[in-house]
Design a protein around this motif. Structure first.
Motif, PDB file in Angstrom:
ATOM      1  N   LEU A   6      -5.403  -3.991  -2.051  1.00 53.62           N
ATOM      2  CA  LEU A   6      -4.254  -4.426  -2.853  1.00 53.62           C
ATOM      3  C   LEU A   6      -3.166  -4.986  -1.959  1.00 53.62           C
ATOM      4  N   PHE A   7      -2.927  -4.330  -0.866  1.00 57.63           N
ATOM      5  CA  PHE A   7      -1.833  -4.761  -0.008  1.00 57.63           C
ATOM      6  C   PHE A   7      -2.247  -5.865   0.956  1.00 57.63           C
ATOM      7  N   ILE A   8      -3.540  -6.005   1.206  1.00 53.39           N
ATOM      8  CA  ILE A   8      -4.004  -7.175   1.949  1.00 53.39           C
ATOM      9  C   ILE A   8      -3.720  -8.411   1.119  1.00 53.39           C
ATOM     10  N   VAL A   9      -3.987  -8.335  -0.189  1.00 58.51           N
ATOM     11  CA  VAL A   9      -3.705  -9.441  -1.100  1.00 58.51           C
ATOM     12  C   VAL A   9      -2.228  -9.754  -1.118  1.00 58.51           C
ATOM     13  N   LEU A  10      -1.392  -8.744  -0.950  1.00 58.78           N
ATOM     14  CA  LEU A  10       0.057  -8.944  -0.930  1.00 58.78           C
ATOM     15  C   LEU A  10       0.535  -9.549   0.380  1.00 58.78           C
ATOM     16  N   VAL A  11      -0.384  -9.890   1.276  1.00 60.74           N
ATOM     17  CA  VAL A  11      -0.062 -10.541   2.535  1.00 60.74           C
ATOM     18  C   VAL A  11       0.878  -9.670   3.359  1.00 60.74           C
ATOM     19  N   ALA A  12       0.436  -8.445   3.671  1.00 61.76           N
ATOM     20  CA  ALA A  12       1.266  -7.530   4.432  1.00 61.76           C
ATOM     21  C   ALA A  12       0.466  -6.965   5.590  1.00 61.76           C
ATOM     22  N   ILE A  13       1.162  -6.421   6.568  1.00 61.35           N
ATOM     23  CA  ILE A  13       0.528  -5.807   7.720  1.00 61.35           C
ATOM     24  C   ILE A  13       0.798  -4.312   7.657  1.00 61.35           C
ATOM     25  N   SER A  14      -0.242  -3.502   7.578  1.00 63.01           N
ATOM     26  CA  SER A  14      -0.066  -2.064   7.384  1.00 63.01           C
ATOM     27  C   SER A  14       0.370  -1.393   8.676  1.00 63.01           C
ATOM     28  N   MET A  15       1.278  -0.417   8.493  1.00 63.68           N
ATOM     29  CA  MET A  15       1.722   0.413   9.601  1.00 63.68           C
ATOM     30  C   MET A  15       1.876   1.828   9.063  1.00 63.68           C
ATOM     31  N   ALA A  16       0.966   2.723   9.399  1.00 66.05           N
ATOM     32  CA  ALA A  16       1.037   4.082   8.871  1.00 66.05           C
ATOM     33  C   ALA A  16       2.222   4.824   9.462  1.00 66.05           C
ATOM     34  N   SER A  17       2.923   5.549   8.611  1.00 69.90           N
ATOM     35  CA  SER A  17       4.096   6.300   9.033  1.00 69.90           C
ATOM     36  C   SER A  17       3.739   7.770   9.196  1.00 69.90           C
ATOM     37  N   GLY A  35       3.959  10.609   5.885  1.00 67.93           N
ATOM     38  CA  GLY A  35       2.761  10.448   5.075  1.00 67.93           C
ATOM     39  C   GLY A  35       2.680   9.164   4.291  1.00 67.93           C
ATOM     40  N   TRP A  36       3.755   8.397   4.258  1.00 67.82           N
ATOM     41  CA  TRP A  36       3.746   7.134   3.513  1.00 67.82           C
ATOM     42  C   TRP A  36       3.310   5.990   4.430  1.00 67.82           C
ATOM     43  N   VAL A  37       2.683   4.989   3.830  1.00 62.70           N
ATOM     44  CA  VAL A  37       2.291   3.777   4.549  1.00 62.70           C
ATOM     45  C   VAL A  37       3.305   2.685   4.237  1.00 62.70           C
ATOM     46  N   VAL A  38       3.777   2.026   5.269  1.00 57.52           N
ATOM     47  CA  VAL A  38       4.768   0.959   5.121  1.00 57.52           C
ATOM     48  C   VAL A  38       4.159  -0.345   5.579  1.00 57.52           C
ATOM     49  N   GLN A  39       4.449  -1.412   4.834  1.00 51.77           N
ATOM     50  CA  GLN A  39       3.983  -2.744   5.185  1.00 51.77           C
ATOM     51  C   GLN A  39       5.180  -3.675   5.183  1.00 51.77           C
ATOM     52  N   ASN A  40       5.329  -4.427   6.241  1.00 50.77           N
ATOM     53  CA  ASN A  40       6.523  -5.247   6.434  1.00 50.77           C
ATOM     54  C   ASN A  40       6.085  -6.611   6.937  1.00 50.77           C
ATOM     55  N   LYS A  41       6.327  -7.658   6.154  1.00 48.62           N
ATOM     56  CA  LYS A  41       5.831  -8.988   6.509  1.00 48.62           C
ATOM     57  C   LYS A  41       6.812 -10.035   6.052  1.00 48.62           C
ATOM     58  N   THR A  48      11.051 -15.675   3.031  1.00 46.44           N
ATOM     59  CA  THR A  48      10.734 -14.533   2.180  1.00 46.44           C
ATOM     60  C   THR A  48      10.238 -13.381   3.042  1.00 46.44           C
ATOM     61  N   GLU A  49      10.715 -12.172   2.737  1.00 45.01           N
ATOM     62  CA  GLU A  49      10.251 -10.990   3.448  1.00 45.01           C
ATOM     63  C   GLU A  49       9.871  -9.906   2.457  1.00 45.01           C
ATOM     64  N   LEU A  50       8.700  -9.328   2.659  1.00 47.61           N
ATOM     65  CA  LEU A  50       8.173  -8.284   1.795  1.00 47.61           C
ATOM     66  C   LEU A  50       8.118  -6.969   2.553  1.00 47.61           C
ATOM     67  N   MET A  51       8.700  -5.919   1.973  1.00 48.85           N
ATOM     68  CA  MET A  51       8.507  -4.570   2.461  1.00 48.85           C
ATOM     69  C   MET A  51       7.935  -3.745   1.322  1.00 48.85           C
ATOM     70  N   SER A  52       6.777  -3.152   1.533  1.00 49.77           N
ATOM     71  CA  SER A  52       6.171  -2.327   0.495  1.00 49.77           C
ATOM     72  C   SER A  52       5.739  -1.006   1.099  1.00 49.77           C
ATOM     73  N   PHE A  53       5.586   0.002   0.241  1.00 45.80           N
ATOM     74  CA  PHE A  53       5.250   1.345   0.730  1.00 45.80           C
ATOM     75  C   PHE A  53       4.528   2.114  -0.372  1.00 45.80           C
ATOM     76  N   TYR A  54       3.573   2.943   0.047  1.00 43.44           N
ATOM     77  CA  TYR A  54       2.898   3.822  -0.891  1.00 43.44           C
ATOM     78  C   TYR A  54       2.679   5.168  -0.222  1.00 43.44           C
ATOM     79  N   ASN A  55       2.315   6.188  -0.998  1.00 40.40           N
ATOM     80  CA  ASN A  55       2.529   7.563  -0.568  1.00 40.40           C
ATOM     81  C   ASN A  55       1.424   8.192   0.257  1.00 40.40           C
TER      82      ASN A  55
END
Length: 292
Positions: A6-17, A35-41, A48-55
């Motif tokens: 899902l987040f690859i499609v969102l064009v993000a780079i994963s960085m586990a927190s 424990g949350w994963v943050v993606q910042n691209k 445009t800058e996207l920051m997304s996170f999931y638990n």
């Protein structure tokens, strides 16, 4: 692993927190818990800058998604939300969503336009809210969602948000044409990564013709072949499309600064349609005589 997709499609780079940490970009800084994963691209062409996170960094029990997107092109908040609602395929969180009515609200100290939604993600039901607002000549979209039957932990993250002193960059490009070309290149990159398909049409590309003030948008009929079109059918489609394209162009210019500037400068807008095999079908042109 398909949840990571899902987040690859969102064009993000994963960085586990692995510990509570503050993340930031040009628009916002936010503290994300352990424990949350943050993606910042970011996309420099579109600003445009996207920051997304999931638990859950192990993808075992994802129940919260959060997202903040900053746009360096000013848009009216209601237009941004309408775009997200209508072009669902451009945002996987909204692909299967149903939306409520748009309403005025507040979000972390900002007056915003908001809409509630319900969606299916990996066969699970999620509810959420999308917020849009302007800041310093830019536009920000924030989205929070949680799996039905669970508690949302996003408020603890939202409370840590610090909005940056956003100011739009006005001196990057030597000419307006250069700015348009950069915008087209960034848009085409995004379209390849996250295709936009609506009503059987895929938005393929946009480019500025090299020796003319003509902006060409290409659309594909994804399920139709050239052999299914005759001259009468093509002419009828063109007649039906012209007023629709004109209304879309005028609405876009009211809400997106770059489109308004293109119209002010007298650019021609060309819409080229191809069949599912990439064979040319027809084009429609909108000139200043049409839209002014």
């Amino acid at each position: 692993m398909r949840k990571v997709f899902l987040f690859i499609v969102l064009v993000a780079i994963s960085m586990a927190s692995y510990s509570q940490k503050r993340y930031e970009n040009n628009y916002v800084s936010v503290v994300v818990p352990n424990g949350w994963v943050v993606q910042n691209k970011g996309d420099n062409g579109l600003g445009t800058e996207l920051m997304s996170f999931y638990n859950d960094e192990y993808d075992a029990n994802i129940y919260n998604f959060g997202m903040i997107i900053g746009f360096n092109q000013f848009q009216k908040p209601e237009f941004l939300l309408e775009t997200q609602m209508n072009l669902k395929s451009s945002n996987p969180l909204f692909e299967k969503a149903t939306f409520g009515k748009m309403y005025n609200s507040s979000f972390m100290g900002k007056s915003v336009k908001a809409t509630d939604f319900k969606t299916q993600i990996f066969d699970e039901t999620f509810k959420g809210t999308a917020y849009a607002f302007n800041e310093g000549g830019c536009t920000v979209l924030a989205v929070g969602s949680y799996k039905v039957g669970t508690k949302s932990d996003l408020p603890q993250i939202w409370r840590t948000v610090k909005w940056k002193n956003i100011r739009k960059d006005t001196h990057v490009y030597d000419s307006f044409r250069e700015e348009i070309e950069a915008y087209c290149a960034a848009t085409n990159k995004t379209l390849k990564q996250t295709p936009i398909v609506s009503n059987g049409e895929r938005y393929v590309s946009v480019y500025l013709e090299p020796d003319a003030n003509i902006i060409t948008n290409t659309y594909k009929f994804v399920d139709m072949e050239k052999s299914s079109f005759d001259e009468n059918k093509i002419e009828q489609i063109k007649q039906n499309l012209r007023p629709i394209l004109l209304n879309i162009l005028k609405a876009t210019a009211k809400n997106a600064e770059i489109a308004a500037r293109e119209m002010k400068e007298g650019y021609i807008f060309k819409y080229t349609y191809i069949d599912k095999n990439d064979e040319f079908l027809f084009s429609v042109k909108l000139t200043p005589d049409d839209y002014q």
